[in-house]
Structure formats: C-alpha cells, structure tokens
Scaffold this motif. Structure first.
Motif, PDB file in Angstrom:
ATOM      1  N   PRO A 132      62.238  -3.466  52.700  1.00 42.22           N
ATOM      2  CA  PRO A 132      62.480  -4.188  51.101  1.00 42.22           C
ATOM      3  C   PRO A 132      62.595  -2.891  50.100  1.00 42.22           C
ATOM      4  O   PRO A 132      63.079  -2.912  49.235  1.00 42.22           O
ATOM      5  CB  PRO A 132      61.308  -5.005  50.857  1.00 42.22           C
ATOM      6  N   THR A 133      61.699  -1.738  50.514  1.00 38.67           N
ATOM      7  CA  THR A 133      61.603  -0.800  49.604  1.00 38.67           C
ATOM      8  C   THR A 133      62.974   0.081  49.556  1.00 38.67           C
ATOM      9  O   THR A 133      63.501   0.441  48.758  1.00 38.67           O
ATOM     10  CB  THR A 133      60.652   0.358  49.965  1.00 38.67           C
ATOM     11  N   ALA A 171      52.543  -0.596  42.001  1.00 38.80           N
ATOM     12  CA  ALA A 171      51.622   0.397  41.970  1.00 38.80           C
ATOM     13  C   ALA A 171      50.147  -0.073  41.551  1.00 38.80           C
ATOM     14  O   ALA A 171      49.149   0.143  42.368  1.00 38.80           O
ATOM     15  CB  ALA A 171      52.029   1.694  41.197  1.00 38.80           C
ATOM     16  N   LEU A 172      50.536  -1.032  40.604  1.00 38.80           N
ATOM     17  CA  LEU A 172      49.001  -1.571  40.158  1.00 38.80           C
ATOM     18  C   LEU A 172      48.492  -2.652  41.161  1.00 38.80           C
ATOM     19  O   LEU A 172      47.216  -2.689  41.481  1.00 38.80           O
ATOM     20  CB  LEU A 172      49.188  -2.213  38.721  1.00 38.80           C
ATOM     21  N   ALA A 173      49.536  -3.312  41.784  1.00 38.12           N
ATOM     22  CA  ALA A 173      49.082  -4.282  42.932  1.00 38.12           C
ATOM     23  C   ALA A 173      48.401  -3.452  44.181  1.00 38.12           C
ATOM     24  O   ALA A 173      47.264  -3.913  44.558  1.00 38.12           O
ATOM     25  CB  ALA A 173      50.313  -5.173  43.464  1.00 38.12           C
ATOM     26  N   SER A 239      50.778 -10.289  40.122  1.00 36.94           N
ATOM     27  CA  SER A 239      51.885  -9.498  40.439  1.00 36.94           C
ATOM     28  C   SER A 239      53.217 -10.170  40.531  1.00 36.94           C
ATOM     29  O   SER A 239      54.227  -9.645  39.741  1.00 36.94           O
ATOM     30  CB  SER A 239      51.584  -8.542  41.691  1.00 36.94           C
ATOM     31  N   ALA A 240      53.243 -11.267  40.913  1.00 39.61           N
ATOM     32  CA  ALA A 240      54.526 -11.895  40.997  1.00 39.61           C
ATOM     33  C   ALA A 240      54.927 -12.347  39.784  1.00 39.61           C
ATOM     34  O   ALA A 240      56.122 -12.411  39.303  1.00 39.61           O
ATOM     35  CB  ALA A 240      54.255 -13.276  42.023  1.00 39.61           C
ATOM     36  N   LEU A 289      58.160  -6.627  46.450  1.00 38.66           N
ATOM     37  CA  LEU A 289      57.544  -5.247  46.639  1.00 38.66           C
ATOM     38  C   LEU A 289      55.979  -5.278  46.211  1.00 38.66           C
ATOM     39  O   LEU A 289      55.140  -4.806  46.644  1.00 38.66           O
ATOM     40  CB  LEU A 289      58.215  -4.220  45.812  1.00 38.66           C
ATOM     41  N   PRO A 290      55.647  -6.162  45.124  1.00 40.76           N
ATOM     42  CA  PRO A 290      54.295  -6.090  44.630  1.00 40.76           C
ATOM     43  C   PRO A 290      53.419  -6.584  45.885  1.00 40.76           C
ATOM     44  O   PRO A 290      52.321  -6.041  46.057  1.00 40.76           O
ATOM     45  CB  PRO A 290      54.232  -7.213  43.386  1.00 40.76           C
ATOM     46  N   LEU A 291      53.730  -7.718  46.465  1.00 51.11           N
ATOM     47  CA  LEU A 291      52.841  -8.127  47.745  1.00 51.11           C
ATOM     48  C   LEU A 291      52.775  -7.273  48.742  1.00 51.11           C
ATOM     49  O   LEU A 291      51.757  -6.945  49.305  1.00 51.11           O
ATOM     50  CB  LEU A 291      53.487  -9.582  48.027  1.00 51.11           C
TER      51      LEU A 291
END
Length: 549
Positions: A132-133, A171-173, A239-240, A289-291
């Motif tokens: 995914p990245t 990054a925060l997640a 994050s979602a 990406l956050p998860l």
C-alpha cells in the motif's frame, strides 16, 4: 526497524510474487481512479448536452478494476504465505541447534508464541504496509501530473493534503500505536504461556491447589491483551476518521480553488468535476496507511522476539572443517576428568567424572534426583561441552565430531515422553520413516506392547491424540521405548526406561528388552533395581560425583 528490515530481507527470493502483487494493486487503483474520472467527464458532458461516448471505456475500466483487485488479492496473499513459510523454516533451522541447552531459557508457551503468533504478526508487513505504501506514493505522483495539467496551484494544494493523509496521519498513528503494539505482543505471549502451563501442568497444579492462581494469571494476561486491543481500535478509528476528513478537505479545496481561479483552470467547470472525483478515488490509496503504520509497533515487537530466538548462540556447534574427524567405528564411551556447571550456577553439576564404557558394555547409573545423572547423559549427547576434561566416542573427542554423526549413532530414551498428535504409526516413524508394518509391530512387541497393538481399533493407524491423551503413562513410555529400538542405533542411552510401569509389566518389558541390548553399548539410568540388573556394572552418583561402584 532494524529487526523488520532484517526479516524483510529474507523475502527476497519471493520478490517476483511481491512485485506482481504490487503491480496488480497499482493497476486496480489506477482503474478505480479512471472509472471515477470518466464518470465525472460523462456527468459533465450530460450536463452540457453531450453524448455519453465514454460509457464503453467506463465499463472496460470497471471490469479491469475488478479483475486487477482479484489478482492483487490472489498474488499478495500467495506471496505472504510463501514468505511466512520461508520464515518459519528459517526460524526452525536456527532453533533446532539451540535444543535443548539454550531453549531451556524459554518457557514452552513463549516458544510457541514466537514460532506461531509472532510470525503470523508479520503477515501485514508486506500485504498491509509495503505494497500500500508503494501504491500510495505512485498514485500521488500520478495525481500530481494529472491535476497539474489543469492547475498547478490546485495540484499543489491537493497533494499537500494527500501527504497529510498519507504521511502525517500514519506517522501519528505509528507513534500512538508503537507502545500499545509492543504491549499487545507481550500480553499475548503471557496469555499463551499461561494457557500452555495450565494444560501441561494441570495435574501438578491441581495437586498443589494452584489452579485458581493459574486461572488468575491467565485472566490478568487476557485483560491486558484486551485492553491493548481496545486501545488499538480507538487509535485506528481516530486515524481513519482523520483520513476521511482530510479527503473531504481536498474536495472543498478544489471547489474553492475553482471558484477563486475560474478561467485560469484548463477545461473550466467540467474539468473540476473530473478532478474532484479523481482526487476522491486517489485518496483510497492512502486510506489503508494509518492502520498499517499503527500496527508497525506490534509487528516490530514480534520481529524483535523472532530475532532473539533465531540469532541466539547455540551452546555447542560443529567443529570447523579442518578439525572435523570422521566418526570412529568403535562405540566405546568415556568421560575423562569432566567438570561442568550450568550457566549462572555457582555449583558444579558434574565434578571430576572419570567413567568409561567399553564397546558393547552395559553401564547402570543410580543416585538420587538432582545428583547429575541426566546431566551426564547430556554430556554424552553433546548437548553441553564440559568446562574441563573431555568426552570421547571411540577415543575421539566429541568436540571434533559433527553433531549429526554423533546423534546418528545414539538412541535415546529421555525422562520426558514425547507423544505427538498423530497416529501410532506416525509416532514410531519419527525414528525410521521407511519402516514397514512388520518392523513397527516387532519393536512394539519387544517393548511389551503386543497386546496393546492387537486391541487397537485401527491398529498402527489408531490416533493417539494430543500429547498421547488416549494412552496411559506406561503405554506412552513403552511407545517411546519402541521408537528408540526402531532407530537401531549401536549406542543406547536409557533414562528411567521402566518409569510408570507396574512390577509385572516392568519384568515383561525388561525380558523383551534384553535381546535388543545384545551387542550394543548401553548406559541406563534408573531408581529401580530391576532396570539395572541387566547391566554389567552399576555406579552411584551423588552431588555430581561418583561415590561408589
């Protein structure tokens, strides 16, 4: 990250599968963007009285998206399963030389957690993080060129918001989930250890009225695991939601930009409709990406635990090629001035042991529990090297022989009886995979299990259950003895060969066993005099020293 990169490097031979999966994912994402882009152009054309000439392309891209997404799921999962299988083999290959000396430092449940759940935790490294990245980065690059053709200013704003959703939020997640992920892995390992200890030690726990304490330990680990899981869910939800908000902000930015720039936008109003839908589709590439980055802490903790096991230094190793000697034909065994202490113990387990068994000789060893009898057998198997002195086979120091050569010549009946979840045939075939039914029945007869075999409903194919739950302790002991006899090794090391047998069964087993001992070099440990009667001589060991013969 070092642990993750080291394990990811092991996946290089599956790079082809991973590349195909990434390409299919990219094609599916591009087709999805194309579907919404064409849909936007069709809507704009309909609003201006145009003809829906792009309907065929719309259907073609929709079908392509479905097909690419299916292939992406197929190939990425295939790549993941192959990588995990390779990783398990890699870990097992490195764990086997650690047995039993170094593996004793880990609880059984913890080892199982590292080999099973910790490796399973790495399944998201490629399928949820790497692919995914890569797709998100390439999508952002493509969106930059696409929106830049309409308005560089709008493209800059949208890509900045996409970077916020694809970099800032993950990054925060990741930071929020790093500690929680490590706690989740640790709590899961404690939970597995507690359950395994309960199942394996239920009789002892019940005898000592400790079942309640063990249940409380399991409940505490379960509560910690569920608390960490709940916190992970909260972080994932926030994050979602943040990603959705940023995606909607990008649409607002497009509309406001169109209102502000107006004629400066190439294509006018219809182009804005296309750009809005394309942007909305492009944000689907950054949504996972956050998860994925949030779970990086859990994945990194699992990778760290796997590397701790895989990179542990074995207590013993094969000699270098220039020093290695061929295995001698003689089966004479000797311990010469052997002294040995377990790591961290101030007391020697063996002290100045001088003992020799001639080829074909039979030696019995008696003594109280904890005297060093099993340690002595471990030295003969080269599970440990002596602190001083040497152990020889046929006059050759074991440290100059390959471990596989030593173990191939020795059949061992240890104190712990290992019955695996499988049939009687499968449990015996561990010693000789090519043995036929006659050979299997013969060793069972010699171990005193002839009537037992005759009474089984499916004969050799009878299922013995998890840890041999369908057989008694004495029957399990004799199955292990039959397995040793089936190996047909010239040296036998027997640790309590008649443990768990009543007097009559013990006599019958020993009578059947005597012919099997003929011509072999035998060392037998036992507390029971009957098991030592067949030996040529018996020595007694106490406190790690030989006190009488």
């Amino acid at each position: 990250m070092t642990d993750l990169l080291a394990l990811l490097a092991l996946a290089r031979k599956r790079a082809g599968w991973m590349a195909i999966g990434a390409i299919c994912s990219l094609v599916a994402t591009a087709a999805g963007i194309a579907v919404l882009g064409i849909a936007g152009s069709l809507i704009a054309a309909a609003a201006t009285g145009g003809v829906l000439a792009g309907l065929l392309w719309l259907r073609a891209f929709a079908v392509a998206r479905i097909g690419a997404r299916y292939l992406e799921r197929l190939t990425t999962h295939e790549a993941t399963f192959r990588v995990l299988a390779d990783l398990r083999l890699w870990v097992f290959e490195r764990a086997i030389p650690l047995a039993p000396a170094r593996l004793g430092g880990w609880r059984g449940g913890d080892l199982m957690a590292r080999l099973v759940s910790d490796i399973d935790a790495l399944d998201g490294l490629y399928i949820r993080l790497v692919t995914p990245t890569v797709v998100a980065v390439l999508t952002a690059v493509g969106l930059t060129f696409l929106l830049g053709a309409y308005s560089p200013a709008l493209a800059a704003v949208v890509i900045a918001l996409m970077a916020l959703a694809g970099i800032g939020v993950p990054a925060l997640a990741e930071r929020a989930g790093r500690r929680v992920g490590a706690e989740q892995v640790a709590a899961g390992a404690r939970l597995r250890v507690g359950v395994v200890d309960l199942m394996q030690g239920m009789a002892d726990l019940a005898a000592n009225e400790a079942l309640g304490r063990q249940a409380a330990t399991i409940a505490a680990a379960e509560a910690d695991y569920e608390a960490a899981q709940f916190r992970q869910t909260v972080i994932a939800s926030l994050s979602a939601a943040a990603t959705v908000v940023v995606a909607q902000l990008s649409l607002v930015a497009l509309v406001l930009g169109w209102a502000a720039l107006g004629p400066a936008i190439a294509g006018g109003g219809p182009a804005v409709a296309v750009a809005a839908l394309v942007t909305l589709a492009a944000f689907e590439a950054v949504a996972p990406l956050p998860l994925a980055w949030q779970m990086l802490g859990r994945t990194a903790a699992a990778a760290r635990r796997i590397r701790e096991l895989a990179e542990a230094t074995p207590a013993v190793s094969d000699p270098p090629a220039e020093r290695r000697r061929p295995v001698p034909p003689s089966t004479a065994l000797a311990l010469e001035g052997v002294r040995f202490s377990y790591p961290g113990s101030p007391v020697a387990a063996l002290e100045r042991i001088d003992l020799a068994v001639a080829e074909g000789g039979r030696l019995g060893i008696a003594g109280p529990s904890g005297a060093g009898k099993s340690t002595l057998l471990a030295m003969l198997l080269r599970f440990h090297d002596p602190d001083s002195g040497r152990v020889t086979l046929g006059g050759v120091d074991l440290r100059d022989l390959a471990l596989a050569d030593v173990h191939a010549r020795i059949g061992v009946l240890s104190q712990s009886t290992a019955i695996l979840a499988g049939s009687l045939r499968e449990n015996l075939a561990i010693a000789a995979p090519d043995a036929d039914d006659a050979a299997l029945a013969g060793v069972l007869e010699r171990a005193g299990l002839g009537p037992f075999l005759a009474a089984l409903p499916d004969g050799l194919d009878t299922w013995l259950g998890e840890a041999g739950v369908t057989v008694s302790g004495g029957e399990a002991r004799r199955i292990a003895l039959a397995r040793v006899l089936l190996k047909d090794a010239p040296i036998l090391l027997l640790d309590e060969p008649t443990e768990g047998l009543d007097a009559d069964t013990e006599r019958s087993v020993l009578a059947a066993l005597r012919p099997a001992l003929a011509g072999r070099t035998v060392i037998a440990i036992s507390h029971r005099p009957a098991a030592l009667d067949a030996m040529d001589r018996v020595v007694r060991i106490e406190g790690g020293r030989i006190v009488e013969a």
